[in-house]
Structures are given as C-alpha cells and as structure tokens.
Enzyme design. Structure first.
Site, short mmCIF file in Angstrom:
data_model
loop_
_atom_site.label_atom_id
_atom_site.label_comp_id
_atom_site.label_asym_id
_atom_site.label_seq_id
_atom_site.Cartn_x
_atom_site.Cartn_y
_atom_site.Cartn_z
N ASN A 161 -7.63 -5.97 14.63
CA ASN A 161 -8.01 -4.85 13.77
C ASN A 161 -9.51 -4.65 13.87
OD1 ASN A 161 -5.36 -4.90 12.95
ND2 ASN A 161 -5.79 -5.50 10.83
N HIS A 210 1.23 -9.26 4.64
CA HIS A 210 0.08 -8.37 4.49
C HIS A 210 -0.39 -8.44 3.03
CE1 HIS A 210 -2.03 -4.76 6.53
NE2 HIS A 210 -2.62 -4.91 5.36
N ASP A 257 2.40 0.44 -8.07
CA ASP A 257 3.73 0.46 -8.70
C ASP A 257 4.64 1.51 -8.04
OD1 ASP A 257 2.68 -1.40 -10.39
OD2 ASP A 257 3.02 -0.26 -12.24
N GLU A 308 -4.85 -2.23 14.20
CA GLU A 308 -5.44 -1.28 13.25
C GLU A 308 -6.77 -0.79 13.79
OE1 GLU A 308 -5.93 -2.59 9.15
OE2 GLU A 308 -3.94 -3.48 9.16
N TYR A 312 -12.71 -1.97 12.92
CA TYR A 312 -13.17 -0.78 12.22
C TYR A 312 -14.62 -0.44 12.51
CZ TYR A 312 -8.86 -0.64 9.51
OH TYR A 312 -7.54 -0.54 9.14
N ASN A 336 -1.59 -10.80 8.61
CA ASN A 336 -2.59 -9.76 8.77
C ASN A 336 -3.92 -10.24 8.21
OD1 ASN A 336 -3.40 -6.87 9.31
ND2 ASN A 336 -3.94 -7.02 7.13
N GLU A 337 -4.91 -10.39 9.09
CA GLU A 337 -6.31 -10.60 8.71
C GLU A 337 -6.56 -11.82 7.84
OE1 GLU A 337 -7.82 -6.99 6.99
OE2 GLU A 337 -7.83 -5.95 8.90
N GLN A 386 0.79 -1.22 0.00
CA GLN A 386 0.00 0.00 0.00
C GLN A 386 0.83 1.28 0.00
OE1 GLN A 386 -2.58 -1.76 3.30
NE2 GLN A 386 -4.08 -0.52 2.22
N ARG A 406 4.13 0.11 13.02
CA ARG A 406 3.77 -1.19 12.47
C ARG A 406 3.84 -1.11 10.95
NH1 ARG A 406 -1.82 -3.90 11.16
NH2 ARG A 406 -1.01 -5.95 10.60
N HIS A 408 -1.93 -5.10 -12.66
CA HIS A 408 -1.42 -4.93 -14.03
C HIS A 408 -2.34 -5.60 -15.05
CE1 HIS A 408 2.90 -4.38 -12.28
NE2 HIS A 408 2.15 -3.31 -12.15
C1 PNW Z 1 -7.74 -3.64 6.64
N1 PNW Z 1 -13.97 -5.12 6.11
O1 PNW Z 1 -8.56 -4.34 5.78
C2 PNW Z 1 -6.33 -3.88 6.09
O2 PNW Z 1 -5.48 -4.51 7.01
C3 PNW Z 1 -5.69 -2.67 5.52
O3 PNW Z 1 -4.69 -3.04 4.63
C4 PNW Z 1 -6.73 -1.79 4.87
O4 PNW Z 1 -6.19 -0.72 4.17
C5 PNW Z 1 -7.64 -1.29 5.99
O5 PNW Z 1 -8.20 -2.36 6.73
C6 PNW Z 1 -8.78 -0.40 5.50
O6 PNW Z 1 -9.63 -1.10 4.64
C7 PNW Z 1 -9.91 -4.47 5.93
O7 PNW Z 1 -14.68 -4.90 5.11
C8 PNW Z 1 -10.69 -4.29 4.82
O8 PNW Z 1 -14.45 -5.58 7.13
C9 PNW Z 1 -12.05 -4.49 4.88
C10 PNW Z 1 -12.60 -4.89 6.06
C11 PNW Z 1 -11.85 -5.08 7.19
C12 PNW Z 1 -10.49 -4.86 7.12
#
Ligand code: PNW
Length: 490
Positions: A328, A144, A74, A397, A330, A188-189, A41, A99, A61
């Site tokens: 993580n 990741h 890129d 996160e 959100y 990661n995830e 990223q 991190r 690509h």
């Molecule tokens: C994380 N969801 O991904 C990733 O670890 C990061 O790379 C990313 O940029 C960030 O969150 C923001 O999206 C997720 O839909 C993407 O639940 C989507 C979800 C959760 C985590």
C-alpha cells in the site's frame, strides 16, 4: 450510476502531480486491475445476523468524540445489505479483481472457533459466488483492523495467543471459501495496526506502550502470518491452488543530501520491520533495528532488548512465507537525521531517530499526511526490487483524498501519475502484477469519519439507500482498464 457517459473528457494534470514516462504506456498482458475496500469501512450491519463487536465498534460507540464528525461504521455505506448494488459498480468499472476484507466478528462473533456464525458466512459466500459468476477475481484480506473485542480482552496483538486465534480463524476461511478464493492476504498494514494501536494510542485498542507494545505486536503478527502461510501450504494449497501474501504500507523516503543511509534507515524502520523477516535472504528483523534498539535498551538499564528476539526457529519459519508482496503506497517524505533526540524515551520514534518532512510544493490531499509524490512511488518500487530480489509485488492500495467533488481532477492526476510510476518500474524490471485503487467508494475513513473521501464513487450518506455515483476518476479508471493503457482521453 455512471455519469459523463456521453461526454469525452481529458486528463487535466495538476501541478506537481505528474510523472514522465520512461517507456510503453501499455500494461503487461495479465496485469490485474481492481479496487479495494474493507469490512468496517463499508459494511455497516454492525450487529446484524449475529455479528459480534470489534474493537472499532467498541471505540466508536464509547468514544465518539475521537471521530472528526462523531460518526461510526454502524451503517457505513451499508454494503452488508447492498452488495448487489456494489456488484453492478464492480461490473460497470470492468474490474479484473475486487479486494475486500472479511469481518472476523461475522465468522466468529467472539473471535473463537466455538462461536461460528452461519449468517455471516452466508454473506461472504454470496459475495464470492457473485464475483466469480461475473468473472471478477476475489482478493480477500483476512484482517483489516476489526479485532473481536474478546480477543482484545486477552491483550490483542501483545499476547502471543493471537497466533493461535488468528490461525484458527484463517483455517476456517480456507475451509469455507478456499475452493473459490485464490488470493489471500493475511494482514493489512501491520504498521497501522501496531503504531496507532499499541504505541501512540491514536486508534483502537488505544494502548500507549511506546517502544514495547508496538514491537510485541509486530512480532506476533509476523508469527501469526507465517503460521497461517505454512498451514495453507501444508494442508490446503494442493487442492485449492491459491496464493497467499501480506500487505504492508510505507511512505517512501527521499534524502535531500542524497544520503542513501538515511533512506535505508527510514525504509527498514517503517517497512523492513515486517518485510525483512519475510522477504529478505537473511530473515529476522533488520540489523539496524536489532543493533539500535538493543543499544538503546541497554542504555535504559535493561538486560534484554525491547525488540523481541526472533530465534533461529522462528527466523527460518517466517523467512520465505509468501507468494507475493502486497504493497500500500500513498505518499513520501524527506528524511534526515535529527539534531536532537525525537519522541519520548523509550519509543519507536526515539529508536527511529529520523526526522520526516514534506515539501511545500507537493500537492496536498484532504488528509493531512497525504501528498502527491509519484517519484516516491517509483523510488519505492525500485527499492523493493533491489532489496527483496525482485519479489512479485501486488499493489493492494493507492489513492487520494479530497472533499468529495464529482469532478475530482486531482484524483485523476494522482491515478495517472501513480500508474505511470508503476509502468516505469515495470519498464525497469519490477515484477508488478496487480493494482488496486483505494477506494471503490467514499467510506468510513477511521478517525476522520466521513470527512475525507477516497472513493472512485461518491455515496449519498443522507439517503437510507446510500446511492452511489461515479466520479470523473471512475470513468478515467474504467477507460484505462478497457484500453489496458495509460490514456489521456476518456
Ligand atoms: C490505509 N499513513 O491506511 C488503510 O488500509 C485504509 O483502510 C485507509 O482507509 C486508507 O489507507 C486511507 O487512509 C493508512 O498515515 C492510513 O501513512 C494512514 C497511513 C497509511 C495508510
């Protein structure tokens, strides 16, 4: 890079993105504040100095139309050539840790130990040395999402060979960097690796194998993680004295009818599918998954479950393979059992059998899946505390997306309310030792390209120098770190 230096600002709280304090606004003495990024990223330099192609290079690509703005990583924000600029920012924010992730394809361009690439190694040595020279602790994610293309050719995470390949890569990282890196995150995830990658074909490697490839992927990740953990404990920890964990993402789930079974079902299918095997007392996949996926598999005419069997050896080997839990978080959803079967047959969604909805009153971010629900964060931290015997949690996160305005008041509200959730959980007994904001910079947001901004710093994508500019949220975060307290004025 810092704006607002001579202005004093205060938090303007967004409606429905707040949380009431339960106790002290002070963070514990050794609490670690940081920010997070990932290699694909931010780095760019996609084929620089011998780097091999990853599945994200190949996908962006070959299939640019799948990215909202037809962009790719890129060049990204060119951190491969501009770490010194990043370092200034890490210092000016006064972060305790950073991190970041290592690109497997810089270390082993084709994924295999035989392809070792010194220039890629030099890049991370430089980062690690400079972080340490400035008293910033490196927290390193090994994987990741940027799998070497040659390993995908073998089936990627559906082939159990990944366990050997990943462990060999991880061992190289211990040998190269373990004298200085003391915090390791294997994956990661897993949910975001296995579901879009092998279930719904929304992200690379875009394999559509719902209810089969996804479960294979989870199983192989669990085994690769545990193998790496045990390798570290048997060969490296004595000398290196670091700690190792895995990072999982999940929504939290809220039941309008107060049905704890629905919340638990949501959590076990979304989070427990990885966490239960590692962090629970019993080990293995959650019982509800074994039972229901087994039952559905029989009904489809199979003689064995689509959910792979973890035998006694693997169960015991995976259980307890952690020093901390990486989380993580959100956003959250309401959950209820649906009136009709969901998804195709077979699929994870059909097995899941939970309907997720959101609330029109929740403040929404730029990402269509993202709402500000700080009570969900507090609820999740409580659920984890109770389910996994108050395991040490590192929040790896947490963050908010918008259009990129420097006056990012909603992001300030999001951080304030979510750090409040962390404080409330600590007040209630949770063992939370670390928090990483996602993300340090606006960056390549996967399928959304550069259209959804998560950064504390904006990046000028039109300039070859990719100048970074602090947003209001960066100044706020710095103030919190300085005060070790959740302040309102900054
Ligand atoms: C994380 N969801 O991904 C990733 O670890 C990061 O790379 C990313 O940029 C960030 O969150 C923001 O999206 C997720 O839909 C993407 O639940 C989507 C979800 C959760 C985590």
């Amino acid at each position: 890079t810092v704006l607002y230096l001579n202005r004093s600002l205060s938090v303007i709280e967004a409606k429905n993105c707040t949380l009431r304090a339960k106790g002290s606004l002070k963070f514990p003495k050794n609490f670690s504040f940081g920010a997070a990024t990932s290699a694909y990223q931010i780095e760019g330099g996609w084929n620089a100095d011998g780097k091999g192609p990853s599945i994200w290079d190949e996908y962006t690509h070959n299939d640019p139309d799948r990215i909202t703005d037809r962009s790719n990583g890129d060049v990204a924000i060119d951190s491969y050539h501009r770490f010194d600029l990043d370092l200034k920012i890490l210092k000016e924010l006064k972060l305790d840790h950073y991190r970041f992730s290592i690109a497997w394809t810089r270390i082993f361009p084709n994924g295999d130990v035989s392809s070792k690439n010194q220039k890629g190694i030099d890049y991370y040595n430089d980062i690690i040395d400079k972080l340490l020279a400035n008293n910033i602790e490196p927290m390193v994610t090994m994987y990741h999402w940027d799998l070497p293309v040659d390993i995908q050719k073998l089936g990627g995470f559906t082939n159990a060979l990944i366990i050997n390949y990943f462990t060999a890569y991880a061992e190289e990282l211990f040998k190269l960097f373990g004298d200085r890196v003391k915090l390791w995150i294997t994956f990661n995830e897993p949910m975001q690796i296995c579901k879009p990658g092998y279930s719904t074909a929304e992200s690379p490697p875009n394999i559509k194998s719902p209810g089969i490839g996804d479960y294979l992927c989870f199983t192989n990740i669990l085994k690769a993680h545990a193998r790496t953990y045990h390798l570290y404990k048997s060969k490296y920890v004595k000398e290196q004295r670091g700690r190792i964990g895995i990072t999982m993402d999940t929504f939290f789930f809220i039941s309008k009818s107060n049905d704890k079974n629905d919340v638990d079902r949501g959590m076990q299918f979304s989070f427990g599918i990885i966490a239960h095997a590692i962090f629970s007392k019993a080990g293995g996949f959650p019982k509800v998954l074994v039972d229901d996926i087994g039952k559905n598999s029989l009904a489809e005419g199979r003689s064995v479950s689509r959910l792979p069997h973890l035998d006694a050896y693997w169960k015991a080997y995976i259980r307890g393979s952690f020093d901390f839990l990486g989380l993580n978080y959100y956003t959250s959803r309401y959950v209820e059992r649906p009136s009709k079967p969901l998804g195709e047959n077979p699929s994870m969604l059909r097995d899941y059998d939970i309907e997720e909805t959101s609330d029109p009153n929740w403040l929404q971010g730029k990402s269509n899946w993202l709402y500000c629900v700080p009570t969900g964060f507090e609820g999740l931290l409580k659920w984890i505390r109770e389910e996994y015997d108050n395991v040490e949690v590192k929040i790896t996160e947490n963050g908010w997306s918008d259009e990129g305005d420097l006056d990012d008041d909603d992001r300030v509200s999001y951080y304030k309310s979510h750090l409040q959730a962390v404080l409330n959980a600590i007040h209630d007994g949770s063992n939370i030792t670390s928090y990483s904001a996602w993300s340090l910079f606006d960056n390549f947001e996967w399928n959304r390209g550069y259209t959804e901004k998560f950064g504390l710093y904006a990046v000028d994508m039109k300039s070859p120098k990719r100048e970074r500019t602090a947003k209001k949220s960066a100044i706020y975060y710095r103030k919190i770190i300085e005060a070790r307290t959740l302040v309102d004025e900054f």
